[in-house]
Design an enzyme around this catalytic site. Structure first.
Site, PDB file in Angstrom:
ATOM      1  N   HIS A 245       0.793  -1.238   0.000  1.00 48.33           N
ATOM      2  CA  HIS A 245       0.000   0.000   0.000  1.00 48.33           C
ATOM      3  C   HIS A 245       0.830   1.295   0.000  1.00 48.33           C
ATOM      4  O   HIS A 245       0.731   2.118  -0.910  1.00 48.33           O
ATOM      5  CB  HIS A 245      -0.889   0.057   1.250  1.00 48.33           C
ATOM      6  CG  HIS A 245      -1.731  -1.139   1.507  1.00 48.33           C
ATOM      7  ND1 HIS A 245      -2.894  -1.383   0.824  1.00 48.33           N
ATOM      8  CD2 HIS A 245      -1.597  -2.170   2.395  1.00 48.33           C
ATOM      9  CE1 HIS A 245      -3.452  -2.498   1.287  1.00 48.33           C
ATOM     10  NE2 HIS A 245      -2.676  -2.985   2.227  1.00 48.33           N
ATOM     11  N   ASP A 246       1.585   1.483   1.094  1.00 48.16           N
ATOM     12  CA  ASP A 246       2.102   2.829   1.372  1.00 48.16           C
ATOM     13  C   ASP A 246       3.167   3.354   0.406  1.00 48.16           C
ATOM     14  O   ASP A 246       3.202   4.567   0.148  1.00 48.16           O
ATOM     15  CB  ASP A 246       2.618   2.901   2.817  1.00 48.16           C
ATOM     16  CG  ASP A 246       1.483   2.768   3.833  1.00 48.16           C
ATOM     17  OD1 ASP A 246       0.320   3.016   3.457  1.00 48.16           O
ATOM     18  OD2 ASP A 246       1.761   2.414   4.990  1.00 48.16           O
TER      19      ASP A 246
END
Ligand code: BDR
Ligand code: CA
Length: 315
Positions: A245-246
Site C-alpha cells: 500500500h504505502d
C-alpha cells in the site's frame, strides 16, 4: 532539466508497507528531501511505531533523518490496531537491531506546524501513511498552516474495493474518521491512494525474489518483510502476494506518470456504525459536489516494482 528535490514530511505507523515507503523516499534524494518522519498510532500503538520508524531509518543508513512521535490516539475514538496483519511488533518478519538513533524531543505535531510556518508557502508536501490524526491535529492547532501546504499525498480509503478493516472502510480512514474528515475538507490539494490501486501492486514471488536478489542487507530485510506481510492478504483475497500500500504515495511523487485517477469529490462517513470511515467517492460524477481529491484507480505495477527495486538497491 534539473529540479530541486521536493520537500516532504512522512507521517507513518510502520507497518512493513510503511517501511518500504520510508526506504523508497530515503533512497531518492534527487527527487525527495525528507524533512522529517513523524510516527502516529495506527497499526500498533505509538511506542512501537516510533521505535519501528527509527529501526527503518537506521537500516537505510540515513541517520541524519529526524524522527518524531506524534499523537498516541485518534482525535475522538479509542485506537484500533492491526496486529493481525503486521504482527505483534508491527514490523514482524526479520529481526532488526534495537535502534541507536534518537527520537526528537519535539512533539511531531509541533514539528509539522513549525516546518510549515518556516518553509516558504506551498513548498512542503505531507505524506500520510497511517491514520490522519497528526495532520488533523496540526490543522486544528494552527489553522494558519493549512493554506501553506503544497499537497497531501496519502494512502487511505477505497471505492471499488470498499473495505479491509470493515466491509465498508479502509484501515487508515476507519481508525480516525474525524481526522480524515478534517483533511478531506481542508481545501489542500489531495492525492489519494485507495485500496483500488494498492491492491494492484502485489508482492508476487518474482518481485520478492528481486528484492532478495539485490544481495544487500536492505534487500534481504525487504524480502523478509514481504514474506511476512503477504500471508494475510493472500489468505483473505486469494491473491498472488500482499498489497504494498504505502510506497505508492512515494512512488507517485517520483513517477506520477505510473498512476491514473480522477479528480472527484470524496467525503468521509463519520456517523453510521455500519459504514464508519467509508470514503464516499463520487467516481461516476453523480453529484455536483466539488472535486477535492485526485483519487487514483490504476497503476503500472511492473513500473512501480522496477522503481522500488532499483531505488532499494542504492541503500
Ligand atoms: C493501510 O493500513 C495499514 O495496515 C497499512 O500500513 C496501510 O497504511 C492499508 O489499509
Ligand atoms: Ca501504514
Amino acid at each position: 532539466m534539473t529540479h530541486s528535490p521536493r520537500k516532504i514530511i512522512i507521517d507513518t505507523d510502520p507497518g512493513q508497507d510503511d517501511a518500504f515507503a520510508i526506504l523508497l523516499a530515503l533512497a531518492s534524494p534527487e527527487d525527495l528531501d525528507v524533512l522529517g518522519v513523524v510516527a502516529v498510532a495506527g497499526n500498533v500503538p505509538l511506542p512501537l511505531t516510533e521505535l519501528n520508524s527509527r529501526k527503518i531509518v537506521e537500516l537505510s543508513g540515513k541517520t541524519a533523518t529526524k524522527i518524531f512521535a506524534g499523537c498516541d490516539r485518534p482525535l475522538k475514538r479509542k485506537l484500533v490496531t492491526a496486529e493481525h496483519v503486521h504482527g505483534k511488533t508491527g514490523l514482524d518478519g526479520p529481526d532488526l537491531p534495537a535502534p541507536t538513533m534518537p527520537l526528537q524531543t519535539q512533539h511531531g505535531v509541533e514539528f509539522i506546524i513549525e516546518t510549515l510556518r518556516r518553509e516558504p508557502a506551498h513548498t512542503v508536501t505531507l505524506c500520510p501513511l497511517g491514520p490522519l490524526t497528526n495532520i488533523a491535529q496540526a490543522f486544528l492547532q494552527a489553522p494558519d498552516v493549512v493554506g501553506r501546504v503544497q499537497q497531501i499525498v496519502l494512502m487511505g480509503g477505497a471505492y471499488f474495493e470498499v473495505g479491509n478493516i470493515t466491509p465498508a472502510a479502509e484501515f487508515n480512514i476507519y481508525v480516525d474518521p474525524e481526522a480524515a474528515e478534517i483533511v478531506f475538507k481542508s481545501g489542500v490539494p489531495l492525492v489519494v491512494m485507495p485500496l483500488d490501486v494498492t491492491h494492484k501492486v502485489l508482492t508476487t514471488r518474482a518481485r520478492v525474489e528481486a528484492f532478495r536478489g539485490l544481495n544487500t542487507e536492505v534487500g534481504r530485510v525487504a524480502a523478509e518483510w514481504a514474506d511476512f506481510f503477504e500471508r494475510f492478504d493472500m489468505e483473505k483475497y486469494g491473491s498472488d502476494g500482499g498489497p504494498l500500500h504505502d510506497p505508492t504515495v512515494i512512488a507517485y511523487l517520483i513517477r506520477p506518470d505510473l498512476f491514473k485517477g480522477r479528480h472527484i469529490n470524496v467525503e468521509i462517513e463519520t456517523q453510521s456504525d455500519l459504514t464508519l470511515g467509508m470514503t464516499v467517492a463520487d467516481w461516476w460524477g453523480v453529484t455536483n459536489r466539488p472535486a477535492n481529491a485526485l483519487f487514483i484507480g490504476s497503476v503500472d505495477a511492473d513500473g512501480f516494482f522496477d522503481l522500488l527495486t532499483e531505488r532499494l538497491a542504492r541503500l
